[in-house]
Design an enzyme around this catalytic site. Structure first.
Site, short mmCIF file in Angstrom:
data_model
loop_
_atom_site.label_atom_id
_atom_site.label_comp_id
_atom_site.label_asym_id
_atom_site.label_seq_id
_atom_site.Cartn_x
_atom_site.Cartn_y
_atom_site.Cartn_z
CG LEU A 122 -1.99 -1.13 1.20
CD1 LEU A 122 -2.85 -1.09 2.46
CD2 LEU A 122 -2.88 -1.06 -0.04
CB ALA A 126 6.64 5.62 -1.69
CB ALA A 127 3.32 7.04 2.34
CG ASP A 168 4.85 1.80 -5.12
OD1 ASP A 168 4.09 1.45 -6.03
OD2 ASP A 168 5.17 1.06 -4.17
O1 PMV Z 1 5.15 -1.77 -3.77
P1 PMV Z 1 4.19 -2.78 -4.29
O2 PMV Z 1 4.26 -4.10 -3.64
O3 PMV Z 1 2.81 -2.22 -4.43
O4 PMV Z 1 4.62 -3.13 -5.81
C1 PMV Z 1 4.90 -2.14 -6.72
C2 PMV Z 1 4.52 -2.56 -8.08
C3 PMV Z 1 5.53 -3.39 -8.87
O5 PMV Z 1 5.13 -3.24 -10.22
C4 PMV Z 1 5.44 -4.85 -8.49
C5 PMV Z 1 6.95 -2.91 -8.69
C6 PMV Z 1 7.24 -1.55 -9.31
O6 PMV Z 1 8.26 -0.97 -8.96
O7 PMV Z 1 6.48 -1.08 -10.17
#
Ligand code: PMV
Length: 330
Positions: A122, A126-127, A168
């Protein structure tokens, strides 16, 4: 306009009567995870109901910069001289100080609180980085604009994700529904008709760098087969964008099911995620899929309001630990 005569601390630039805060939302990937790492498009939305907030307080002269995580009973000290890139939170603060050309640590405390579960796909990592960078740069009198903030959070993401696409950090920093292609200018996704998603926690976790690494290896070993799956996912994403822009929710649900089947072919689903998706569909969801890195984490289901409660119960009976609901597009 008159001069601003309010008291500013000489040491930190923090205004005495001002409570400085920075915050950032969680996120959901709607379509295109994994394939997005390899150049396909993806769709993601902010999850405003879950947030990380960082509050800044001055601390006594000479006490330096610390990050307080009350939920973990943890205090992190930030030292500009260290290479603390193994800790993403203090690394974020260091990058902000470097960006703003501070040669020593300001005397500040950054208090982090968050309702985003950690490691659940979720966007909690990054948040937290975005909220720290927002709060610290604002407290030092130079709030970072979204473009610089996005670059900074991406640099931090690279440390714990290995090969992130950047989706993200981008959706979390801009806090808008996005159509995203790695390395290209972002495009906002127009949502014609708001829709309701149930977000079910499978209860188990696999770090995203593990599944991203695994899919990368599979692609390396068999580029034509896995390249074809990425391009099929890319087509589903384009169709999903059109469905969202036209408010065609039945079609959107069917596309979620299709995307989940393709994610299974990438080996990132598992029995529990499949069971939760199946239960949601059988209870009346228009569609369901895993969301994020997979092999655990979240399932999202598109629901017609009238069936919402049945679907929630079906997902819990299939083993989900908890289900939250969110509306995309309002
Ligand atoms: O952070 P997550 O688990 O939501 O995954 C991000 C999405 C992926 O495509 C699996 C990885 C990425 O960097 O785009």
């Amino acid at each position: 306009m008159g001069a601003d005569t309010r008291y500013y601390s000489i040491r930190t630039g923090l205004r005495a009567d001002m409570k400085v805060e920075g915050s950032a939302p969680g996120k959901l990937i709607l379509f295109g995870e994994h394939a997005v790492v390899h150049g396909a498009p993806a769709l993601a939305v902010p999850l405003a109901a879950l947030r990380t907030t960082v509050t800044v307080e001055e601390s006594p002269p000479g006490s330096g910069l610390s990050i307080l995580l009350p939920e973990n009973n943890q205090v992190l000290r930030v030292h500009l001289a260290d290479d603390s890139s193994d800790n993403t939170l203090s690394y974020t603060a260091e990058l902000v100080l470097r960006e703003l050309k501070w040669s020593r640590e300001p005397d500040l405390k950054l208090l982090v609180t968050s309702t985003i579960p950690v490691g659940a796909g979720l966007g909690s990592g990054a948040a937290v980085s975005a909220a720290i960078a927002r709060a610290l740069s604002a407290a030092l009198g130079h709030p970072l604009d979204n473009e610089s903030l996005n670059e900074l959070v991406f640099a931090v993401e690279k440390i714990h994700h290995g090969n992130p696409s950047g989706i993200d950090n981008t959706v979390i920093v801009y806090e808008k529904p996005l159509f995203f292609i790695k390395g290209q200018p972002i495009e906002t996704l127009m949502v014609k008709q708001p829709f309701r998603l149930l977000v079910a926690d499978s209860g188990h976790r696999t770090p995203t760098y593990v599944t991203v690494g695994e899919v990368g290896r599979l692609f390396g070993d068999n580029p034509s087969h896995f390249g074809e799956i990425f391009s099929q996912i890319g087509k589903v994403v384009q169709q999903a964008r059109t469905a969202i822009e036209n408010g065609d929710l039945e079609q959107l649900g069917a596309l979620m099911n299709e995307n989940h089947t393709l994610l299974r072919e990438l080996t990132v689903s598992d029995e529990k995620l499949d069971a939760i998706c199946r239960a949601a569909r059988e209870a009346g969801a228009w569609g369901a899929k895993l969301s994020g890195g997979g092999r655990g984490g979240m399932v999202i289901a598109l629901v017609v309001d009238a069936y919402g409660e049945d679907i929630r119960e079906a997902m819990l009976s299939a083993g989900a630990l908890g289900v939250i609901n969110t509306v995309v597009g309002n």
